[in-house]
Design an enzyme around this catalytic site. Structure first.
Site, PDB file in Angstrom:
ATOM      1  N   GLY A 183       0.837  -1.189   0.000  1.00 41.41           N
ATOM      2  CA  GLY A 183       0.000   0.000   0.000  1.00 41.41           C
ATOM      3  C   GLY A 183       0.875   1.243   0.000  1.00 41.41           C
ATOM      4  O   GLY A 183       2.028   1.189   0.444  1.00 41.41           O
TER       5      GLY A 183
ATOM      6  N   GLN B 250       3.069   9.849   1.481  1.00 41.84           N
ATOM      7  CA  GLN B 250       4.345   9.112   1.415  1.00 41.84           C
ATOM      8  C   GLN B 250       5.155   9.472   0.170  1.00 41.84           C
ATOM      9  O   GLN B 250       6.329   9.124   0.073  1.00 41.84           O
ATOM     10  CB  GLN B 250       4.084   7.604   1.428  1.00 41.84           C
ATOM     11  CG  GLN B 250       3.446   7.120   2.711  1.00 41.84           C
ATOM     12  CD  GLN B 250       3.292   5.614   2.714  1.00 41.84           C
ATOM     13  OE1 GLN B 250       2.328   5.099   2.183  1.00 41.84           O
ATOM     14  NE2 GLN B 250       4.249   4.908   3.273  1.00 41.84           N
TER      15      GLN B 250
ATOM     16  N   CYS C  81       6.283  -0.178   6.990  1.00 44.27           N
ATOM     17  CA  CYS C  81       5.847   1.032   6.290  1.00 44.27           C
ATOM     18  C   CYS C  81       6.971   1.514   5.387  1.00 44.27           C
ATOM     19  O   CYS C  81       8.132   1.550   5.807  1.00 44.27           O
ATOM     20  CB  CYS C  81       5.490   2.104   7.312  1.00 44.27           C
ATOM     21  SG  CYS C  81       4.875   3.621   6.580  1.00 44.27           S
ATOM     22  N   LEU C  82       6.618   1.909   4.151  1.00 42.44           N
ATOM     23  CA  LEU C  82       7.648   2.377   3.212  1.00 42.44           C
ATOM     24  C   LEU C  82       8.249   3.716   3.656  1.00 42.44           C
ATOM     25  O   LEU C  82       9.302   4.103   3.172  1.00 42.44           O
ATOM     26  CB  LEU C  82       7.067   2.505   1.800  1.00 42.44           C
ATOM     27  CG  LEU C  82       6.618   1.186   1.157  1.00 42.44           C
ATOM     28  CD1 LEU C  82       6.131   1.429  -0.271  1.00 42.44           C
ATOM     29  CD2 LEU C  82       7.747   0.156   1.156  1.00 42.44           C
TER      30      LEU C  82
ATOM     31  N   HIS D  83      -4.177   1.010   7.648  1.00 40.60           N
ATOM     32  CA  HIS D  83      -2.821   1.565   7.695  1.00 40.60           C
ATOM     33  C   HIS D  83      -2.727   2.772   6.747  1.00 40.60           C
ATOM     34  O   HIS D  83      -2.217   3.836   7.136  1.00 40.60           O
ATOM     35  CB  HIS D  83      -1.813   0.470   7.303  1.00 40.60           C
ATOM     36  CG  HIS D  83      -0.393   0.935   7.249  1.00 40.60           C
ATOM     37  ND1 HIS D  83       0.585   0.446   8.092  1.00 40.60           N
ATOM     38  CD2 HIS D  83       0.242   1.844   6.452  1.00 40.60           C
ATOM     39  CE1 HIS D  83       1.740   1.030   7.802  1.00 40.60           C
ATOM     40  NE2 HIS D  83       1.556   1.883   6.824  1.00 40.60           N
ATOM     41  N   GLU D  84      -3.235   2.606   5.528  1.00 38.39           N
ATOM     42  CA  GLU D  84      -3.138   3.692   4.539  1.00 38.39           C
ATOM     43  C   GLU D  84      -4.042   4.862   4.926  1.00 38.39           C
ATOM     44  O   GLU D  84      -3.670   6.024   4.749  1.00 38.39           O
ATOM     45  CB  GLU D  84      -3.488   3.189   3.135  1.00 38.39           C
ATOM     46  CG  GLU D  84      -2.569   2.086   2.598  1.00 38.39           C
ATOM     47  CD  GLU D  84      -1.086   2.401   2.755  1.00 38.39           C
ATOM     48  OE1 GLU D  84      -0.698   3.573   2.630  1.00 38.39           O
ATOM     49  OE2 GLU D  84      -0.320   1.458   3.022  1.00 38.39           O
TER      50      GLU D  84
ATOM     51  N   HIS E 231      -2.401   7.142   7.234  1.00 39.56           N
ATOM     52  CA  HIS E 231      -1.453   8.079   6.601  1.00 39.56           C
ATOM     53  C   HIS E 231      -2.149   9.387   6.227  1.00 39.56           C
ATOM     54  O   HIS E 231      -1.543  10.461   6.298  1.00 39.56           O
ATOM     55  CB  HIS E 231      -0.846   7.462   5.334  1.00 39.56           C
ATOM     56  CG  HIS E 231       0.351   6.601   5.607  1.00 39.56           C
ATOM     57  ND1 HIS E 231       1.501   7.078   6.195  1.00 39.56           N
ATOM     58  CD2 HIS E 231       0.590   5.285   5.356  1.00 39.56           C
ATOM     59  CE1 HIS E 231       2.388   6.091   6.301  1.00 39.56           C
ATOM     60  NE2 HIS E 231       1.864   4.994   5.812  1.00 39.56           N
TER      61      HIS E 231
HETATM   62 ZN    ZN Z   1       2.789   3.193   5.790  1.00 34.96          ZN
END
Ligand code: ZN
Length: 171
Positions: A46, A51, A89-90, A131-132, A135
């Site tokens: 995701g 991000q 997480c990226l 999770h997304e 963000h």
């Molecule tokens: Zn993340």
């Protein structure tokens, strides 16, 4: 298609609330494609606008073996159940923790073409969406942990971040 630059925690705009789209223009299909390309390039499941430096309410996701999806101006209408599961997480690579999430959610959003959709998601898909969605609220997964684990994970990230930035300057 293009791989976009990732923003690393705690850089802007990761910790601020993202702004809704007033309309879905044709450029969003391209952005969704670029975001999916970026997500795949970093082996994520995701990726949210903040991000990649875009403080707007958009995210993409793709479950392993699943169909890629883009959610714009998403709303979580219902949440049920709770289960812990491992997340990364990226924006905070190499750091992982068990995060509690609802196991069933109901979601409403526009897709990348502006078409409204409403659906139910369970388990891993529900986890990715939560999770997304976080963000877009400026929340990262350590914020969902108890304070002691949170501090430990943030410290772990501090070390990883230094290594990543050093490696980047050496290149
Ligand atoms: Zn993340």
């Amino acid at each position: 298609m293009a791989v976009l630059d990732l923003v690393l925690y705690p850089d802007h705009p990761l910790t601020v609330k993202a702004v809704p789209y007033e309309s879905v223009g044709s450029e969003l299909a391209q952005l969704a494609e670029d975001m999916l390309e970026t997500m795949h390039a970093y082996a994520g499941v995701g990726l949210a606008g903040p991000q990649v430096g875009i403080s707007k309410r958009i995210f993409v996701l793709c479950e392993p073996e699943g169909e890629p999806m883009c959610l714009i101006n998403p709303e979580i209408l219902e949440m049920e159940g709770c289960e812990e599961g491992e997340e990364g997480c990226l924006s905070m690579p190499q750091v992982f923790a068990n995060v509690p999430r609802a196991t069933r959610i109901r979601v409403r959003a526009l897709n990348e073409l502006g078409k409204p959709q409403e659906f139910e998601a369970r388990d891993f898909l529900a986890r990715i969406i939560q999770h997304e969605y976080d963000h877009l609220e400026g929340i990262l997964f350590p914020d969902r942990l108890d304070i002691i684990t949170r501090e430990a994970k943030l410290q772990e990230w501090e070390t990883v971040r230094k290594q990543l930035l050093e490696a980047a300057t050496r290149r």
